[in-house]
Design a protein around this motif. Sequence first.
Motif, PDB file in Angstrom:
ATOM      1  N   TYR A  56       3.739   8.273   1.508  1.00  0.00           N
ATOM      2  CA  TYR A  56       4.527   8.259   0.275  1.00  0.00           C
ATOM      3  C   TYR A  56       4.861   9.696  -0.114  1.00  0.00           C
ATOM      4  O   TYR A  56       4.000  10.466  -0.524  1.00  0.00           O
ATOM      5  CB  TYR A  56       3.759   7.533  -0.835  1.00  0.00           C
ATOM      6  N   ARG A  57       6.128  10.039   0.036  1.00  0.00           N
ATOM      7  CA  ARG A  57       6.581  11.427  -0.111  1.00  0.00           C
ATOM      8  C   ARG A  57       6.928  11.684  -1.568  1.00  0.00           C
ATOM      9  O   ARG A  57       8.089  11.695  -1.981  1.00  0.00           O
ATOM     10  CB  ARG A  57       7.780  11.678   0.785  1.00  0.00           C
ATOM     11  N   THR A  58       5.903  11.918  -2.353  1.00  0.00           N
ATOM     12  CA  THR A  58       6.095  12.138  -3.787  1.00  0.00           C
ATOM     13  C   THR A  58       6.024  13.624  -4.122  1.00  0.00           C
ATOM     14  O   THR A  58       5.403  14.417  -3.420  1.00  0.00           O
ATOM     15  CB  THR A  58       5.005  11.418  -4.591  1.00  0.00           C
ATOM     16  N   ASP A 249       3.401   6.950 -10.122  1.00  0.00           N
ATOM     17  CA  ASP A 249       4.021   6.698  -8.822  1.00  0.00           C
ATOM     18  C   ASP A 249       3.561   5.338  -8.327  1.00  0.00           C
ATOM     19  O   ASP A 249       2.366   5.029  -8.363  1.00  0.00           O
ATOM     20  CB  ASP A 249       3.614   7.770  -7.802  1.00  0.00           C
ATOM     21  N   ALA A 251       4.233   2.317  -5.103  1.00  0.00           N
ATOM     22  CA  ALA A 251       4.890   1.782  -3.917  1.00  0.00           C
ATOM     23  C   ALA A 251       4.829   0.269  -4.014  1.00  0.00           C
ATOM     24  O   ALA A 251       3.750  -0.312  -4.208  1.00  0.00           O
ATOM     25  CB  ALA A 251       4.201   2.263  -2.651  1.00  0.00           C
ATOM     26  N   THR A 275      13.555   5.550  -3.332  1.00  0.00           N
ATOM     27  CA  THR A 275      13.964   5.076  -2.016  1.00  0.00           C
ATOM     28  C   THR A 275      15.353   4.440  -2.031  1.00  0.00           C
ATOM     29  O   THR A 275      15.881   4.103  -0.973  1.00  0.00           O
ATOM     30  CB  THR A 275      12.936   4.073  -1.471  1.00  0.00           C
ATOM     31  N   ALA A 282       9.159   6.326   1.858  1.00  0.00           N
ATOM     32  CA  ALA A 282       8.100   5.306   1.917  1.00  0.00           C
ATOM     33  C   ALA A 282       8.224   4.548   3.237  1.00  0.00           C
ATOM     34  O   ALA A 282       9.279   4.577   3.887  1.00  0.00           O
ATOM     35  CB  ALA A 282       8.217   4.344   0.737  1.00  0.00           C
ATOM     36  N   GLU A 286       8.945  -1.015   2.098  1.00  0.00           N
ATOM     37  CA  GLU A 286       8.375  -0.625   0.813  1.00  0.00           C
ATOM     38  C   GLU A 286       9.343   0.301   0.083  1.00  0.00           C
ATOM     39  O   GLU A 286      10.214   0.921   0.698  1.00  0.00           O
ATOM     40  CB  GLU A 286       7.030   0.084   1.004  1.00  0.00           C
ATOM     41  N   GLN A 287       9.195   0.372  -1.222  1.00  0.00           N
ATOM     42  CA  GLN A 287      10.026   1.272  -2.004  1.00  0.00           C
ATOM     43  C   GLN A 287       9.155   2.102  -2.927  1.00  0.00           C
ATOM     44  O   GLN A 287       8.124   1.642  -3.431  1.00  0.00           O
ATOM     45  CB  GLN A 287      11.082   0.506  -2.792  1.00  0.00           C
ATOM     46  N   LEU A 288       9.570   3.349  -3.112  1.00  0.00           N
ATOM     47  CA  LEU A 288       8.810   4.300  -3.920  1.00  0.00           C
ATOM     48  C   LEU A 288       9.460   4.433  -5.287  1.00  0.00           C
ATOM     49  O   LEU A 288      10.651   4.724  -5.402  1.00  0.00           O
ATOM     50  CB  LEU A 288       8.771   5.665  -3.235  1.00  0.00           C
ATOM     51  N   GLN A 290       9.068   6.307  -9.092  1.00  0.00           N
ATOM     52  CA  GLN A 290       8.431   7.370  -9.846  1.00  0.00           C
ATOM     53  C   GLN A 290       8.903   7.279 -11.296  1.00  0.00           C
ATOM     54  O   GLN A 290      10.081   7.084 -11.576  1.00  0.00           O
ATOM     55  CB  GLN A 290       8.760   8.740  -9.263  1.00  0.00           C
ATOM     56  N   TRP A 325       0.451   0.601  -3.492  1.00  0.00           N
ATOM     57  CA  TRP A 325      -0.116   1.938  -3.700  1.00  0.00           C
ATOM     58  C   TRP A 325       0.261   2.389  -5.106  1.00  0.00           C
ATOM     59  O   TRP A 325       1.311   2.024  -5.626  1.00  0.00           O
ATOM     60  CB  TRP A 325       0.439   2.927  -2.672  1.00  0.00           C
TER      61      TRP A 325
END
Length: 396
Positions: A56-58, A249, A251, A275, A282, A286-288, A290, A325
């Motif tokens: 997860y690229r947060t 955050d 997911a 995403t 992600a 899945e979708q991220l 924020q 997540w």
Amino acid sequence: MHRNTHRNTQRNITIIGGGFAGLTAAITAAEAGAGVTLHEAHHTLGGRARTAEGPYRTNEGPHALYRGGPHWTWLKQRSLLGQLAPLPPLEAARFRFHRAGALRRTPPLGFLRHTLRSAEQAPVDTDFLTWATRLAGPEAARQAAAYSGVALFHHDPGALSARFVQERLHRAAALPPEATYLKGGWGGLVERMAARARKLGVRIETKSRLTELPLAEGPVVVATSLAAASKLLDDATLRWDSGRTVLLDLALRTRKGDPFIISDLDAPGWIERFTAQDPSLAPAGEQLIQAQLPIALEASKADGVAHAERLLDLGFPGWRERQVWRREAVSGGRTGAVDRPGTTWRDRPAIDRGDGVYLAGDEVAAPGVLSEVSFTSAVEAVSLALRTKRLDLKSA
């Protein structure tokens, strides 16, 4: 602050802090021919622009670049922007506004009209809510104040300077949108900036936490948070108001029809599905998401999380069952300066601290919105440092 002022005559600059401001300062100084050493306390560069490792690229809160800012041109000229993440038209249509307990597809007309006003029309010495109420009425004024929270991270934008808030509101609501996203998150930008700095000869020292200023090594640019700079410089005057925000955050397993953005017009709060424009943030399927929910000093993290969950209940059906997540945090004093009525960016802590020490960051005396303040202050800090050094060399 006690410091040895006997300098050598080399064009050397020390940068403390390896975030966006520090890397901007390092590149600017190296391009001008200075020898540069950058110290970063963490084991990786980036500061708040650091992108998390893993699936997860947060970042530390929602991150976007505004095309209208000076840093955009600077980064583009140096091929540092990298690949952009454009938003598909279908996703752009999934912008939702929370108002009076329901999600709506279009903003109120009075609010929309107010966003078109330029900041130059807004007074410095009047709070935003008072000024906007006179022009647009109380309801549109409250909605505009809440919406501006996306660029303020503050729980009560209406109490801030009208000029300050309107500048951010006008740009955050611009059409076409100024906000632009970098594919892969800001971590890629940090890596490109670091690579350019090293190519220019900058010596980068990570895991290098300085507890006092280096002696006799030329000017120093302190590109840290204002709180860290205050401690390092032993200067209690380095204070300015900032926001306090709950960062959430999530997911979720992908579901068709989820909104791209939910903007709360009843109270400052913002949820964004990152995403939508960049699926690489992600794992597949899945979708991220924020979110940033500003809270007052007396409020708790639970208050901000509850606000986010109310919005999620409205816009993301079954999100609890789809959650794979989650991460929560409170960011205090790390979301940039906010200006009270009667103050502007010129009243913030000065960049030039004397004795060859200069500040850079998002809470110092420099114009701009969001990361533009860090950029502008970094360039100005280096300009002042090199100008002073040239004068020193002439008199040596």
